[in-house]
Design a protein around this motif. Sequence first.
Motif, PDB file in Angstrom:
ATOM      1  N   UNK B  35       0.837  -1.195   0.000  1.00 13.62           N
ATOM      2  CA  UNK B  35       0.000   0.000   0.000  1.00 13.62           C
ATOM      3  C   UNK B  35       0.872   1.244   0.000  1.00 13.62           C
ATOM      4  N   UNK B  36       0.475   2.226  -0.800  1.00 12.84           N
ATOM      5  CA  UNK B  36       1.181   3.500  -0.883  1.00 12.84           C
ATOM      6  C   UNK B  36       0.238   4.585  -0.369  1.00 12.84           C
ATOM      7  N   UNK B  37       0.702   5.354   0.580  1.00 16.45           N
ATOM      8  CA  UNK B  37      -0.152   6.429   1.101  1.00 16.45           C
ATOM      9  C   UNK B  37      -1.102   5.929   2.165  1.00 16.45           C
ATOM     10  N   UNK B  38      -2.249   6.560   2.274  1.00 16.35           N
ATOM     11  CA  UNK B  38      -3.195   6.252   3.344  1.00 16.35           C
ATOM     12  C   UNK B  38      -3.687   4.817   3.245  1.00 16.35           C
ATOM     13  N   UNK B  39      -3.609   4.093   4.332  1.00 16.61           N
ATOM     14  CA  UNK B  39      -4.081   2.713   4.360  1.00 16.61           C
ATOM     15  C   UNK B  39      -5.563   2.691   4.732  1.00 16.61           C
ATOM     16  N   UNK B  40      -6.162   1.538   4.600  1.00 16.88           N
ATOM     17  CA  UNK B  40      -7.541   1.299   5.026  1.00 16.88           C
ATOM     18  C   UNK B  40      -7.637   1.574   6.536  1.00 16.88           C
ATOM     19  N   UNK B  53      -7.610   0.656  -1.821  1.00 13.05           N
ATOM     20  CA  UNK B  53      -6.658  -0.242  -2.483  1.00 13.05           C
ATOM     21  C   UNK B  53      -6.457   0.144  -3.943  1.00 13.05           C
ATOM     22  N   UNK B  54      -7.535   0.566  -4.593  1.00 15.53           N
ATOM     23  CA  UNK B  54      -7.424   0.981  -5.996  1.00 15.53           C
ATOM     24  C   UNK B  54      -6.413   2.123  -6.127  1.00 15.53           C
ATOM     25  N   UNK B  55      -6.496   3.082  -5.219  1.00 12.56           N
ATOM     26  CA  UNK B  55      -5.586   4.228  -5.291  1.00 12.56           C
ATOM     27  C   UNK B  55      -4.195   3.921  -4.749  1.00 12.56           C
ATOM     28  N   UNK B 100       6.618   1.165 -12.433  1.00 12.81           N
ATOM     29  CA  UNK B 100       5.906   0.575 -11.299  1.00 12.81           C
ATOM     30  C   UNK B 100       6.538   0.977  -9.981  1.00 12.81           C
ATOM     31  N   UNK B 101       5.731   0.896  -8.929  1.00 16.76           N
ATOM     32  CA  UNK B 101       6.181   1.271  -7.596  1.00 16.76           C
ATOM     33  C   UNK B 101       6.735   0.058  -6.844  1.00 16.76           C
ATOM     34  N   UNK B 102       7.692   0.316  -5.959  1.00 18.89           N
ATOM     35  CA  UNK B 102       8.172  -0.694  -5.026  1.00 18.89           C
ATOM     36  C   UNK B 102       8.141  -0.118  -3.623  1.00 18.89           C
ATOM     37  N   UNK B 103       7.918  -1.008  -2.664  1.00 20.26           N
ATOM     38  CA  UNK B 103       7.940  -0.616  -1.262  1.00 20.26           C
ATOM     39  C   UNK B 103       9.159  -1.312  -0.674  1.00 20.26           C
TER      40      UNK B 103
END
Lengths: 551, 551
Positions: B35-40, B53-55, B100-103
């Motif tokens: 997850x990137x940014x605000x989580x659920x 999750x979409x965002x 693409x993003x990586x964490x």
Amino acid sequence: MEVTRKNFQEALPLVGASIHKADFLVIDAEFTGLINGRDVTIFDSPQEYYTTLLNGSTDFLLIQYGLSAFCWDEAKKQYTNESYNFYLFPRGRPGPEKMFLCQSSSLDFLSAQGFDFNKLIKEGISYMTEPTETRLRENLTDRQSRSSDKESIMIPEENRSQIEGICKKVREFLDDATAQEMEIDRCNAFIRRLLFQELGTRFKTEAFVESKVLENKNRVLKVTKLKSATDVKDLDTQRKEKEWEEFNEAVGFSHVARMISQSRKLVVGHNMLLDVLHTLNHFFQPLPADYASFKEFTHCMFPRLLDTKYMSSLPPFKDKVNSTVLHHLLATLAEAPFSLPMAESEEGRGYKRADEKLHEAGYDAYITGLCFLAMHAHLARMRGEHCHRVSFMNSLLLKPFINKLFLAKTANQDSPYMNLAGADPTPSRDHVFHLKFPKEWQRNDINQLFSSYGQITVQFLDETSALVGLTRRDLAKTVARAFANSSRITLVPYLKYKALTNKTANPLERREETSEKFAKLCVVLTIVILSVFIYQVLKLLFPDDTVTAEY
Amino acid sequence: MEVTRKNFQEALPLVGASIHKADFLVIDAEFTGLINGRDVTIFDSPQEYYTTLLNGSTDFLLIQYGLSAFCWDEAKKQYTNESYNFYLFPRGRPGPEKMFLCQSSSLDFLSAQGFDFNKLIKEGISYMTEPTETRLRENLTDRQSRSSDKESIMIPEENRSQIEGICKKVREFLDDATAQEMEIDRCNAFIRRLLFQELGTRFKTEAFVESKVLENKNRVLKVTKLKSATDVKDLDTQRKEKEWEEFNEAVGFSHVARMISQSRKLVVGHNMLLDVLHTLNHFFQPLPADYASFKEFTHCMFPRLLDTKYMSSLPPFKDKVNSTVLHHLLATLAEAPFSLPMAESEEGRGYKRADEKLHEAGYDAYITGLCFLAMHAHLARMRGEHCHRVSFMNSLLLKPFINKLFLAKTANQDSPYMNLAGADPTPSRDHVFHLKFPKEWQRNDINQLFSSYGQITVQFLDETSALVGLTRRDLAKTVARAFANSSRITLVPYLKYKALTNKTANPLERREETSEKFAKLCVVLTIVILSVFIYQVLKLLFPDDTVTAEY
């Protein structure tokens, strides 16, 4: 010398010594990608170039850093190199969690060069910017100075039997004289949290409970028997010391980058703009949005930069160098009229040219140094000098090249560099046009269109627009006039096009503005009409002269 | 079976056969981040969960796909597994370039589990969505049907001698009877472009010139001698066929994903929401912004999904399972009152439990299948049934679990699943509040504040705000009243807070909207007043009864 987190602490003093005794330093870096979104166009100004890279390149990660220190050996009258190839990977905890972009083709390219991604992720050295370091340092100090004040959670009914079962096992472990430590696994995060609380309360003087991350990243609880009352304090002190050690490890490579900056020595690179941007952005401060501030910031951190790609693109090298791609340049500079210097080193501390580890950052830094020395020697020979040591006393030789970063995309046009210590070139754009054309057009249709006006340079922007530059600049006005009334295409002078795109850069904002203006106009109109109306009504009601319109 | 681009073409028919004969399929995937940014937040509705999750999740890459096909062996009355572990990496050319993003923590975690990133990037199988496939297919067809119509470039003065030198070498090569091919290297892209043109013109009938990418990604020009006039045509046909082969390879794993979908079989996963999102988003279509469309789309592509994490969180498993983390669950289901089924396979085509390759997608898919079978058998035993084959005839057994995806973060509250084939749960939020508190407050201060109202659940949003849920829901009104006039904190009911944040979610857009509405209102008002005014004026001018207001 390859440096990973395994040998970073031992290597750091060596690196410091190399930087200290070097005549000049060479850097090179590898990234997870180059550009995201719109790329630079061939007619961009240095300022536009910077803005494009700032927006499109800084979300990529810097994953390998090469540093080659060239040190003068007075006895042999030649250079030796002490080179380091650092694998960099900013892991979370205690460092900041990092989100970064990758470009599939860049990883594919690095992979083809033999880049070891497993080593990168497992053994890469961490890093962080100065503001992040300050924030995390304060957080840790703060956290350690506070006593643990977590809330007490009531154990939910459904978890009670599991918790009691484990507490019973810990009791047995504490009563058993043989074992000193015990691990509790197969618990989710919530159960661990409950156990931390319950074991801490029930066995406060007998056991020390801590969370432990195994090699495979599984988290378990580790319970250690306490021998005496002071044991808790010792274990607590140890834990705090370990936290500072880990923090220092997380600052990691930033220490090296800051040593390079503090040395204020000549830093050489090949096509080094992106290397410089990433170096500043990852190890020092987030890059400023303002171009002038960026130039100032860079010059302050690295007061002497030299870009061998820029150097090789100027006379007397320009005509003799067919390609300034680094390994092409090296091959060219190894042949007459040039010659590569000897600059080898003791085993394990530097490279030899025969290593042929192209695109390994350390090796690329090393051969960039060789290219620099070969070009420097050529200049010196042309002036009849014999000593090949690089010296700033002899600054005339290098002066034309210092602090000018090569702008690869625009170089073939007329904006070949960014000048960090002075005014940038401001080439005319009078011969450049923005062209809108029908969707079915191909490149040849555009050529056809301009066939009477000499060679053109075309940069496509999308399916129906392109930038077109005339080789015959004197024909700019003729061209503008010739197509002024065309029905199939639109031709707008470049500067006018730029001014328009800057204005419409944020259409939402502009729409809002218009809409607001319209609202205000309506309000004024309403008030005016309302006044007239009231005046009329009053006049109807009191048809004498006591009512006077005051507007 | 491990599948990479090296053996993908051979493996594809095997995979197809496994899918065809399976009773059910199990999938699992590994990503470059979560997850990137605000989580659920723990109080999110299924719809908010999806939007978050979409965002926040769909920019990560899917890098490993596990598929385990469970096939019934009627002779042995047990299952065998045919499992595949695919390494996936969408490389550019002829596929689309992928950003693409990586964490960092996710890569770190995978690395600790032994994930082979070198294999991923070097040998990963490509993939693309259906719209991308269509677009690229059209592009290639289009490009192949057009004859080469590149513009002719004038050779700049500075490059003339190099070009002439190389043309001379090619002439010598063509006159030399021994060699059949020659490679031209050490040229930058511009020189290669010029050579393509010059060699093509000068040696049209004698040589075939093509660009070639070496193993190390260096580009060279390859010149091949032509034996006859038809040679050019043959070589050209070969080139076109090769382009289609490469295109097909670039569609790659999407073929497998589409076979799974087309089978319409039961697809099992553990905590499978992210797996499903990425599967749809990477191999089928970009996910829709609208939640209802997403549910419809998913149900259409995968009409029968079963999430073992959801299944194990319900009775009769809930009380007997301490942790639903996959390998904890497996360990629990291996002990009484449960038992794991036998589901082994021939060497090289599936896994055994003893392989212990946790977090390898193929192995995780396999053990998820074992967990599913163990729970299925337990349910069957409870109903006095003896056959352990999974059957949809016997759908009552599985019905409560079908098409419900577990929502990990909100499950401990009261929104445990997303129902793909019906209405989602709509739990009350009357006991939840948004709390704003002073910056210096710690967790304990919040506990203190609510100490008279029973246990609370706290989710921090930032340094000065949190969501607070009461365990004693009956006290919601009392709490709201008690803090109504507090000067240090603000307490807003959750639904009111949500309505407010949704309203201010896009302040720019909303401001514009308001401003537009205001403008419209003013226009209407102006027209009304103007009409009245005109009526009055007319009445003044013609003070008889010929004028009648018509509004």
